[in-house]
Design an enzyme around this catalytic site. Structure first.
Site, PDB file in Angstrom:
ATOM      1  N   THR A  11      28.176 -50.200-114.982  1.00 49.28           N
ATOM      2  CA  THR A  11      28.128 -49.161-114.910  1.00 49.28           C
ATOM      3  C   THR A  11      27.443 -48.505-116.120  1.00 49.28           C
ATOM      4  OG1 THR A  11      30.285 -49.054-116.203  1.00 49.28           O
ATOM      5  CG2 THR A  11      30.412 -48.654-113.728  1.00 49.28           C
ATOM      6  N   GLY A  12      26.983 -49.291-117.319  1.00 48.18           N
ATOM      7  CA  GLY A  12      26.185 -48.725-118.122  1.00 48.18           C
ATOM      8  C   GLY A  12      24.536 -48.963-117.928  1.00 48.18           C
ATOM      9  N   CYS A 131      16.690 -55.649-127.937  1.00 49.36           N
ATOM     10  CA  CYS A 131      15.619 -55.004-127.383  1.00 49.36           C
ATOM     11  C   CYS A 131      14.301 -55.069-128.308  1.00 49.36           C
ATOM     12  CB  CYS A 131      15.906 -53.772-126.742  1.00 49.36           C
ATOM     13  SG  CYS A 131      16.894 -52.873-127.787  1.00 49.36           S
ATOM     14  N   LYS A 215      18.811 -57.997-137.688  1.00 48.39           N
ATOM     15  CA  LYS A 215      18.627 -58.564-136.430  1.00 48.39           C
ATOM     16  C   LYS A 215      17.054 -58.971-136.072  1.00 48.39           C
ATOM     17  CE  LYS A 215      22.407 -55.944-134.310  1.00 48.39           C
ATOM     18  NZ  LYS A 215      22.258 -54.764-133.385  1.00 48.39           N
ATOM     19  N   HIS A 243      10.716 -48.252-126.086  1.00 50.79           N
ATOM     20  CA  HIS A 243      10.580 -48.487-127.560  1.00 50.79           C
ATOM     21  C   HIS A 243       9.103 -48.622-127.852  1.00 50.79           C
ATOM     22  CE1 HIS A 243      14.884 -48.649-127.549  1.00 50.79           C
ATOM     23  NE2 HIS A 243      15.097 -49.853-128.180  1.00 50.79           N
TER      24      HIS A 243
END
Ligand SMILES: NC(=O)c1ccc[n+]([C@@H]2O[C@H](COP(=O)([O-])OP(=O)(O)OC[C@H]3O[C@@H](n4cnc5c(N)ncnc54)[C@H](OP(=O)(O)O)[C@@H]3O)[C@@H](O)[C@H]2O)c1
Length: 341
Positions: A11-12, A131, A215, A243
């Site tokens: 659902t995200g 991402c 990260k 992005h």
């Protein structure tokens, strides 16, 4: 005979894009199961143009008999349920940061290190990178092959969808609130995001960097080359999807503008759009819904011996998350778990 696939976090923002991507690419699934929290159990999510799936509770779902599970329910939830699914014999492709730096879990961007997938058998888990890392390493790989990268300095311009569906709602509500002269409400972001930029993504670390910046450096080294130094500044901008990254690269060996452009043009997953004129470059709004990593504004950096700067843009929900995970699943079934026809 097809595969039995689960999408956890269905659902995200990422999970919905996973379902769309599986359907669009005709993933050979006999069955797709949508999982989320017990809050969403019984709700429906779309799978492709005309199918809907009933959401089931991840916590009570038995993964026995499932082949592949695409996970994006958040790190703490993946920490509990990804190993449970893996133990039941299902290969988990996890989008959260939970397993990325585990030496027994491959961290994969298929255009860059598809061969690393082979290591999945140690834990039955494969990690999808952050991402911002994914789109950067896709662009760095052909340049590294051409001239050996020493150091990367990157500033990101990251859309709010990178922080999930509630963050998208927050940008919408704040923007509307400003026009309607209503008091500013903050939930997910530390400062106002509407008509603003925030140089802070994820928690601060002891050295002053944020976890998101760490990260980008650590994941690039694990995926591409442990010798590459990366210095990142990660910034949230009031954009819904897509992005952008201003990437400066320093090489061991000489690399001309023409050689860099040719290497990028010939690389898988990249579209070079670089016309040095009005509209001759890609912006996040144009990348939304697209699969490519777009590279624009390629130019020599004259302040170092061997340097190139470029502008790298991609849809963070697609190549930055769902598409990369589905590409891993495709490679997994093509090379490692092919079923008899
Ligand atoms: N957005 C991106 O660009 C991006 C890119 C790469 C990686 N990721 C990572 O992917 C994960 C999800 O991101 P997102 O943007 O999709 O977030 P999101 O829009 O907030 O969605 C979160 C999903 O996780 C589910 N969930 C939350 N708590 C749960 C629980 N206790 N049990 C089962 N399911 C639970 C939610 O279900 P309910 O609706 O039932 O609450 C929802 O489906 C995060 O770890 C994020 O870091 C995101």
């Amino acid at each position: 005979m097809g595969y039995r696939v689960a999408v956890a976090g269905a659902t995200g923002a990422v999970g919905r894009e996973m379902l769309t991507t599986l359907a669009e690419r005709d993933f050979p699934a006999d069955e797709v199961v949508a999982l989320a929290s017990e809050r969403s159990a019984g709700n429906e999510v779309s799978y492709g143009e005309d199918k809907v799936l009933k959401v089931r509770d991840l916590a009570s779902f038995d993964f026995k008999g499932l082949d592949i599970a695409l996970f994006s329910p958040g790190s703490s939830v993946s920490a509990v349920h990804a190993p449970r699914a893996a133990k039941a014999g299902c290969v988990v492709i996890d989008n959260t940061s939970q397993f990325r730096m585990d030496p027994d879990v491959p961290l994969v961007v298929p255009e860059v290190n598809a061969q690393a997938i082979a290591g999945y058998t140690k834990r039955n888990i494969i990690a999808n990178p952050n991402c911002s890392t994914i789109q950067m390493v896709v662009a760095l790989k052909p340049l590294h092959d051409a001239a050996t990268i020493k150091r990367v300095v990157v500033a990101t311009y990251q859309s709010v969808s990178g922080a999930g569906k509630e963050a998208m709602d927050e940008l919408f509500e704040q923007t509307r609130g400003i026009y309607m002269n209503q008091p500013m409400k903050r939930h997910r972001f530390t400062k106002q995001i509407a008509f603003n930029v925030i140089p802070h993504i994820d928690a601060f670390m002891e050295d002053g960097a944020t976890k998101e910046e760490w990260k980008m450096a650590a994941e690039t080294r694990k995926i591409l080359d442990s010798g590459i130094k990366v210095h990142a500044t990660c910034v949230r901008v009031p954009v819904f999807i897509g992005h952008a990254e201003a990437v400066n690269v320093e090489f061991e060996n000489p690399l001309s503008y023409e050689e860099a452009t040719a290497a990028l043009k010939n690389a898988p997953g990249i579209s070079v759009i670089d016309h040095r004129a009005d509209e001759g470059y890609v912006t996040p709004a144009e990348s939304a819904g697209e699969d490519f990593v777009y590279v624009s504004r390629i130019r020599k950096d004259p302040t170092v011996e061997n340097g190139i700067s470029m502008w790298v843009v991609a849809d963070n929900l697609r190549k930055g998350a769902a598409l990369n995970a589905v590409q891993i699943a495709e490679e997994l079934i093509r090379t490692y778990m092919r079923k008899a026809a």
